[in-house]
Design an enzyme around this catalytic site. Structure first.
Site, PDB file in Angstrom:
ATOM      1  N   CYS A 113       0.814  -1.228   0.000  1.00 45.31           N
ATOM      2  CA  CYS A 113       0.000   0.000   0.000  1.00 45.31           C
ATOM      3  C   CYS A 113       0.841   1.268   0.000  1.00 45.31           C
ATOM      4  O   CYS A 113       0.321   2.354  -0.249  1.00 45.31           O
ATOM      5  CB  CYS A 113      -0.961  -0.009   1.175  1.00 45.31           C
ATOM      6  SG  CYS A 113      -2.024  -1.452   1.189  1.00 45.31           S
ATOM      7  N   HIS A 253      -3.097   6.969   2.678  1.00 40.36           N
ATOM      8  CA  HIS A 253      -3.502   5.713   2.050  1.00 40.36           C
ATOM      9  C   HIS A 253      -4.895   5.374   2.576  1.00 40.36           C
ATOM     10  O   HIS A 253      -5.129   5.361   3.782  1.00 40.36           O
ATOM     11  CB  HIS A 253      -2.517   4.600   2.390  1.00 40.36           C
ATOM     12  CG  HIS A 253      -3.074   3.250   2.121  1.00 40.36           C
ATOM     13  ND1 HIS A 253      -3.649   2.928   0.908  1.00 40.36           N
ATOM     14  CD2 HIS A 253      -3.213   2.152   2.909  1.00 40.36           C
ATOM     15  CE1 HIS A 253      -4.100   1.684   0.961  1.00 40.36           C
ATOM     16  NE2 HIS A 253      -3.853   1.187   2.163  1.00 40.36           N
ATOM     17  N   ASN A 283     -10.141  -0.099  -0.175  1.00 44.52           N
ATOM     18  CA  ASN A 283      -8.681   0.005  -0.104  1.00 44.52           C
ATOM     19  C   ASN A 283      -8.100  -0.484  -1.434  1.00 44.52           C
ATOM     20  O   ASN A 283      -8.164  -1.678  -1.733  1.00 44.52           O
ATOM     21  CB  ASN A 283      -8.200  -0.857   1.077  1.00 44.52           C
ATOM     22  CG  ASN A 283      -6.690  -0.855   1.230  1.00 44.52           C
ATOM     23  OD1 ASN A 283      -5.972  -0.471   0.322  1.00 44.52           O
ATOM     24  ND2 ASN A 283      -6.225  -1.311   2.381  1.00 44.52           N
TER      25      ASN A 283
HETATM   26  O1  UT7 Z   1      -3.525  -1.162   3.735  1.00 49.66           O
HETATM   27  C1  UT7 Z   1      -3.479  -1.785   4.957  1.00 49.66           C
HETATM   28  C2  UT7 Z   1      -4.383  -2.988   4.810  1.00 49.66           C
HETATM   29  N1  UT7 Z   1      -5.057  -3.410   5.946  1.00 49.66           N
HETATM   30  C3  UT7 Z   1      -5.939  -2.679   6.670  1.00 49.66           C
HETATM   31  O2  UT7 Z   1      -6.153  -1.521   6.523  1.00 49.66           O
HETATM   32  C4  UT7 Z   1      -6.685  -3.446   7.707  1.00 49.66           C
HETATM   33  C5  UT7 Z   1      -6.567  -2.863   9.083  1.00 49.66           C
HETATM   34  N2  UT7 Z   1      -7.506  -3.505   9.962  1.00 49.66           N
HETATM   35  C6  UT7 Z   1      -8.843  -3.215   9.947  1.00 49.66           C
HETATM   36  O3  UT7 Z   1      -9.266  -2.373   9.195  1.00 49.66           O
HETATM   37  C7  UT7 Z   1      -9.731  -3.916  10.921  1.00 49.66           C
HETATM   38  O4  UT7 Z   1      -8.946  -4.691  11.794  1.00 49.66           O
HETATM   39  C8  UT7 Z   1     -10.805  -4.800  10.230  1.00 49.66           C
HETATM   40  C9  UT7 Z   1     -11.801  -3.919   9.513  1.00 49.66           C
HETATM   41  C10 UT7 Z   1     -10.169  -5.764   9.249  1.00 49.66           C
HETATM   42  C11 UT7 Z   1     -11.562  -5.601  11.256  1.00 49.66           C
HETATM   43  O5  UT7 Z   1     -12.174  -4.745  12.187  1.00 49.66           O
HETATM   44  P1  UT7 Z   1     -12.015  -5.004  13.750  1.00 49.66           P
HETATM   45  O6  UT7 Z   1     -12.779  -3.960  14.427  1.00 49.66           O
HETATM   46  O7  UT7 Z   1     -10.541  -5.076  14.030  1.00 49.66           O
HETATM   47  O8  UT7 Z   1     -12.732  -6.378  13.932  1.00 49.66           O
HETATM   48  P2  UT7 Z   1     -12.146  -7.727  14.493  1.00 49.66           P
HETATM   49  O9  UT7 Z   1     -11.158  -8.330  13.543  1.00 49.66           O
HETATM   50  O10 UT7 Z   1     -11.706  -7.495  15.906  1.00 49.66           O
HETATM   51  O11 UT7 Z   1     -13.434  -8.633  14.501  1.00 49.66           O
HETATM   52  C12 UT7 Z   1     -14.541  -8.352  15.338  1.00 49.66           C
HETATM   53  C13 UT7 Z   1     -15.634  -9.369  15.045  1.00 49.66           C
HETATM   54  C14 UT7 Z   1     -15.134 -10.799  15.016  1.00 49.66           C
HETATM   55  O12 UT7 Z   1     -16.136 -11.614  15.581  1.00 49.66           O
HETATM   56  P3  UT7 Z   1     -16.016 -12.164  17.078  1.00 49.66           P
HETATM   57  O13 UT7 Z   1     -14.760 -12.955  17.083  1.00 49.66           O
HETATM   58  O14 UT7 Z   1     -15.936 -10.942  17.939  1.00 49.66           O
HETATM   59  O15 UT7 Z   1     -17.260 -12.972  17.240  1.00 49.66           O
HETATM   60  C15 UT7 Z   1     -15.017 -11.115  13.543  1.00 49.66           C
HETATM   61  O16 UT7 Z   1     -15.153 -12.478  13.278  1.00 49.66           O
HETATM   62  O17 UT7 Z   1     -16.170  -9.123  13.745  1.00 49.66           O
HETATM   63  C16 UT7 Z   1     -16.172 -10.340  12.991  1.00 49.66           C
HETATM   64  N3  UT7 Z   1     -16.015 -10.008  11.572  1.00 49.66           N
HETATM   65  C17 UT7 Z   1     -17.053  -9.715  10.785  1.00 49.66           C
HETATM   66  N4  UT7 Z   1     -18.372  -9.647  11.018  1.00 49.66           N
HETATM   67  C18 UT7 Z   1     -19.170  -9.317   9.988  1.00 49.66           C
HETATM   68  C19 UT7 Z   1     -14.864  -9.924  10.853  1.00 49.66           C
HETATM   69  N5  UT7 Z   1     -15.156  -9.590   9.585  1.00 49.66           N
HETATM   70  C20 UT7 Z   1     -16.500  -9.458   9.515  1.00 49.66           C
HETATM   71  C21 UT7 Z   1     -17.373  -9.106   8.482  1.00 49.66           C
HETATM   72  N6  UT7 Z   1     -18.689  -9.051   8.773  1.00 49.66           N
HETATM   73  N7  UT7 Z   1     -16.947  -8.822   7.240  1.00 49.66           N
END
Ligand code: UT7
Length: 326
Positions: A113, A253, A283
């Site tokens: 990125c 970004h 993204n």
């Molecule tokens: O260019 C750099 C590239 N990468 C990024 O920018 C990613 C950076 N990270 C993020 O943007 C965030 O970490 C995410 C958007 C990927 C995830 O958000 P989060 O607030 O960190 O969520 P999490 O991974 O802590 O997940 C929370 C819950 C989980 O469920 P449980 O374990 O609490 O029951 C996930 O399984 O949300 C669940 N989850 C979803 N639910 C519905 C994960 N993805 C999804 C989804 N829809 N698409």
């Protein structure tokens, strides 16, 4: 010393729109979750017939038209991409050929990125040193081809697109004032594409293990992204004896709305000082900053003399910033 000045911008987004509601039908997710956690509403997906070099060429042509520069006047073609048409040759060589940029050297930069900021920094050094007069710098990605469409943690985040700038070596006060690049390869496993390369050569079982797809530890990436985007923006401002008051627009970004809001808050930027279009593009990795720049430019938001900052973070980890006077 000459300055590297942006004299034209261009971008291209594929026609097909994939909304959060479309994703609801593909994986176990909801529009509300995606919107609240990422700020993304929709993203573009390249047509099967479109390659990364095709997206790049359209963006490049638009930048060249704006700059009034012809293909044979370009000395360098540098493409920031991690989703090139082939592992090799470089996508830059394919773009060089499609444009007919017969006098140009061409290569890709692999910085995920941060690809555009890394590529822009490379081109700037050549122009400042007098070894090139004009450079075409592109960020182009088709992330949709390396996404695991069964993984709701990642497939909701990414989109396809390309952005380009024409840089010209000029005398005067306008142009890129400083560039700042960093890396820390100890974090490589948090955001990467395991196969197929020298570590995991192509095998049928590798496909079953989903090695050709992007892998990401979202939470860890999130924290590092906020810290690095903040730190390197401050570094760029301090290097120029500037504060955020001097900044007309910061182009981060476009990773995730929450990451950008956190960076904006820590930098104490007003809403109108950070350009955000992640809601409509998702993204797009190395393409996100030049797409946003071109959008802002074509909206007439940029005036001569404005101070702009490009602020990037990505896999590797890599991060970096460029500060420029428009
Ligand atoms: O260019 C750099 C590239 N990468 C990024 O920018 C990613 C950076 N990270 C993020 O943007 C965030 O970490 C995410 C958007 C990927 C995830 O958000 P989060 O607030 O960190 O969520 P999490 O991974 O802590 O997940 C929370 C819950 C989980 O469920 P449980 O374990 O609490 O029951 C996930 O399984 O949300 C669940 N989850 C979803 N639910 C519905 C994960 N993805 C999804 C989804 N829809 N698409």
């Amino acid at each position: 010393m000459k300055k590297a000045r942006i004299i034209g911008t261009g971008s291209y987004l594929p026609e097909k729109v994939l909304t959060n509601f479309d994703l609801e039908k593909m994986v176990d997710t909801t529009n509300d979750w995606i919107s609240a956690r990422t700020g993304i509403e929709e993203r573009r997906i390249a047509a099967e017939s479109e390659m990364t070099s095709d997206l790049a060429v359209i963006a490049a042509q638009r930048a060249m038209d704006m700059a009034g520069v012809t293909a044979d006047e370009i000395d360098l073609v540098i493409v920031g991409t991690i989703t090139g048409d082939f592992p090799w040759p470089s996508t830059a060589c394919l773009v060089q050929d499609k444009l007919g940029a017969k006098n140009a050297a061409a290569w890709d930069v692999s910085a995920a990125c941060s690809g555009f900021v890394y590529a822009l920094t490379s081109a700037t050094q050549y122009l400042q040193a007098g070894s090139a007069k004009r450079a075409l710098v592109i960020g182009a990605e088709i992330l949709s081809r390396i996404i695991d469409w069964e993984d709701r943690n990642t497939c909701i985040l990414f989109g396809d697109g390309a952005g380009a700038v024409i840089l010209e070596a000029q005398d005067g006060d306008n142009g890129i004032l400083s560039t700042h690049l960093h890396s820390d390869g100890s974090y490589w496993e948090l955001l990467y594409q395991p196969g197929f390369g020298a570590k995991h050569p192509a095998t049928v079982s590798g496909i079953e293990e989903r090695l050709p797809f992007l892998h990401m530890a979202g939470n860890e990436v999130y924290k590092m992204a906020v810290r690095s985007l903040y730190d390197v923006a401050v570094e760029a401002l301090e290097a120029n004896n500037m504060t955020t008051d001097d900044v007309k627009l910061l182009f981060p970004h476009q990773a995730n709305r929450r990451i950008l809001d956190a960076v904006k808050k820590r930098l104490k930027l007003r809403d109108d000082q950070m350009y955000i279009n992640v809601d409509m593009c998702g993204n797009t990795s190395g393409a996100s900053i030049p797409i946003a720049l071109d959008e802002a430019n074509r909206k007439g938001l940029l005036n001569e003399g404005d101070i702009l900052v490009f602020d990037a973070f990505g896999g590797g980890f890599t991060w970096g910033a460029c500060l420029l006077r428009w």
